[in-house]
Design a protein around this motif. Structure first.
Motif, short mmCIF file in Angstrom:
data_model
loop_
_atom_site.label_atom_id
_atom_site.label_comp_id
_atom_site.label_asym_id
_atom_site.label_seq_id
_atom_site.Cartn_x
_atom_site.Cartn_y
_atom_site.Cartn_z
N THR A 1 -33.67 -45.85 -0.84
CA THR A 1 -34.73 -46.19 -1.79
C THR A 1 -35.20 -44.94 -2.50
OG1 THR A 1 -36.42 -45.91 -0.11
CG2 THR A 1 -35.57 -48.13 -0.43
N GLN A 2 -35.84 -45.17 -3.62
CA GLN A 2 -36.50 -44.09 -4.34
C GLN A 2 -37.92 -43.93 -3.79
OE1 GLN A 2 -35.14 -44.25 -8.74
NE2 GLN A 2 -35.31 -46.37 -8.10
N ALA A 3 -38.60 -42.94 -4.27
CA ALA A 3 -39.95 -42.68 -3.78
C ALA A 3 -40.89 -43.85 -4.05
CB ALA A 3 -40.51 -41.42 -4.44
N ASN A 4 -40.61 -44.65 -5.09
CA ASN A 4 -41.47 -45.80 -5.39
C ASN A 4 -41.04 -47.04 -4.62
OD1 ASN A 4 -39.10 -46.53 -6.63
ND2 ASN A 4 -39.95 -46.65 -8.70
N HIS A 5 -40.12 -46.86 -3.64
CA HIS A 5 -39.67 -47.92 -2.74
C HIS A 5 -38.70 -48.89 -3.39
CE1 HIS A 5 -43.74 -47.23 -0.53
NE2 HIS A 5 -42.90 -46.24 -0.38
N GLU A 6 -38.29 -48.66 -4.63
CA GLU A 6 -37.32 -49.55 -5.24
C GLU A 6 -35.91 -49.20 -4.73
OE1 GLU A 6 -37.55 -49.53 -9.45
OE2 GLU A 6 -39.58 -50.35 -9.53
N LEU A 7 -35.07 -50.23 -4.61
CA LEU A 7 -33.72 -50.01 -4.11
C LEU A 7 -32.90 -49.18 -5.06
CD1 LEU A 7 -32.91 -53.60 -2.82
CD2 LEU A 7 -32.99 -51.55 -1.41
N MET A 8 -32.04 -48.37 -4.50
CA MET A 8 -31.08 -47.64 -5.31
C MET A 8 -29.81 -47.46 -4.49
SD MET A 8 -32.41 -43.67 -5.00
CE MET A 8 -30.98 -43.06 -5.86
N ARG A 9 -28.67 -47.29 -5.12
CA ARG A 9 -27.45 -46.92 -4.42
C ARG A 9 -27.28 -45.43 -4.56
NH1 ARG A 9 -24.08 -49.23 -7.35
NH2 ARG A 9 -24.19 -51.28 -6.38
N LEU A 10 -27.22 -44.74 -3.46
CA LEU A 10 -27.09 -43.29 -3.51
C LEU A 10 -25.67 -42.87 -3.86
CD1 LEU A 10 -29.15 -42.39 -0.32
CD2 LEU A 10 -29.94 -42.48 -2.68
N GLY A 11 -24.71 -43.68 -3.47
CA GLY A 11 -23.34 -43.31 -3.77
C GLY A 11 -22.36 -44.41 -3.39
N LEU A 12 -21.27 -44.49 -4.14
CA LEU A 12 -20.20 -45.44 -3.85
C LEU A 12 -18.89 -44.74 -4.20
CD1 LEU A 12 -20.13 -49.21 -4.66
CD2 LEU A 12 -18.12 -47.79 -5.06
N ARG A 13 -17.99 -44.62 -3.21
CA ARG A 13 -16.75 -43.88 -3.42
C ARG A 13 -15.58 -44.66 -2.85
NH1 ARG A 13 -14.41 -38.62 -0.93
NH2 ARG A 13 -15.74 -39.14 0.84
N LEU A 14 -14.59 -44.91 -3.69
CA LEU A 14 -13.38 -45.62 -3.26
C LEU A 14 -12.31 -44.58 -2.93
CD1 LEU A 14 -12.00 -48.38 -2.89
CD2 LEU A 14 -11.23 -48.20 -5.27
#
Length: 212
Positions: A194-207
């Motif tokens: 999550t970000q500081a405002n508690h909203e979801l985020m994807r930090l990373g996606l690697r194939l």
């Protein structure tokens, strides 16, 4: 035995579950009661998180197939389908379950209620996040591996570990790292938080390509 376990849990839940030892005891006793339930009626998330506190491998547990199908659909859509509002919403629901453990919270509350036990650990935010903080410590040094089956389209195995990323102040107490092994030999690494405002985020996606 069931009555004895329920009585022990009643005493245990009278106080906050705020240490790793208390978390392990709670989930161990809950799992004993779950083992007496018909397999089809056992909530998958509750069983999953109980096992994560006590084991590292769920390869052959039928109760994980519902969860694995959700991951399978998410990965399949990510790699093969165009992004739609439906896929975005499904992704958001999946990530929230594994960051805020909302399904775990709901199913634990429902289970305790059926046993006429105190549900304040789930109903009260402060108690729930205190419990999660201790639970995070229990799984900190381990991982959870779930193996798939022929029923899945693209995923063969998923391994979860807790991330060591520093957290901003808030309710999410740990990020999740997913290592998804695909049937064709490729791997998908996903880090979510999550970000500081508690909203979801994807930090990373690697194939990662299959080994030659």
């Amino acid at each position: 035995m069931r009555d004895t376990i329920v009585e022990k849990l009643s005493r245990h839940l009278a106080d906050p579950v705020d240490t790793e030892c208390k978390v392990v005891y709670l989930l161990c006793e809950v799992r004993k009661l779950l083992d007496e339930e018909p397999t089809d009626s056992v909530p998958f998330a509750l069983r999953l998180y109980c096992h994560w506190a006590l084991h590292v491998d769920l390869s052959y547990r039928s109760t994980t197939i519902h969860f694995l199908k959700r991951v399978d659909n998410y990965v399949f859509d990510k790699l093969t389908a165009a992004e739609t509002m439906e896929t975005i919403l499904a992704e958001g629901r999946l990530l929230r379950d594994f960051l805020y453990l909302e399904t775990f919270r709901r199913e634990l509350a429902e289970f305790l209620r059926t046993k006429e036990l105190d549900t304040s650990i789930c109903d009260d935010n402060e108690r729930w996040f205190t419990f999660l903080a201790a639970y995070a410590g229990v799984i900190q040094d381990g991982s959870l591996t779930c193996s798939g089956s022929e029923k899945l389209k693209i995923v063969s195995r998923v391994t979860f570990t807790r991330s060591g990323r520093a957290q901003a102040e808030g309710h999410v107490l740990f990020d999740m790292n997913w290592d998804v092994s695909l049937r064709d030999g490729r791997r998908l690494e996903i880090s979510v938080g999550t970000q500081a405002n508690h909203e979801l985020m994807r930090l990373g996606l690697r194939l990662i390509a299959a080994p030659k």
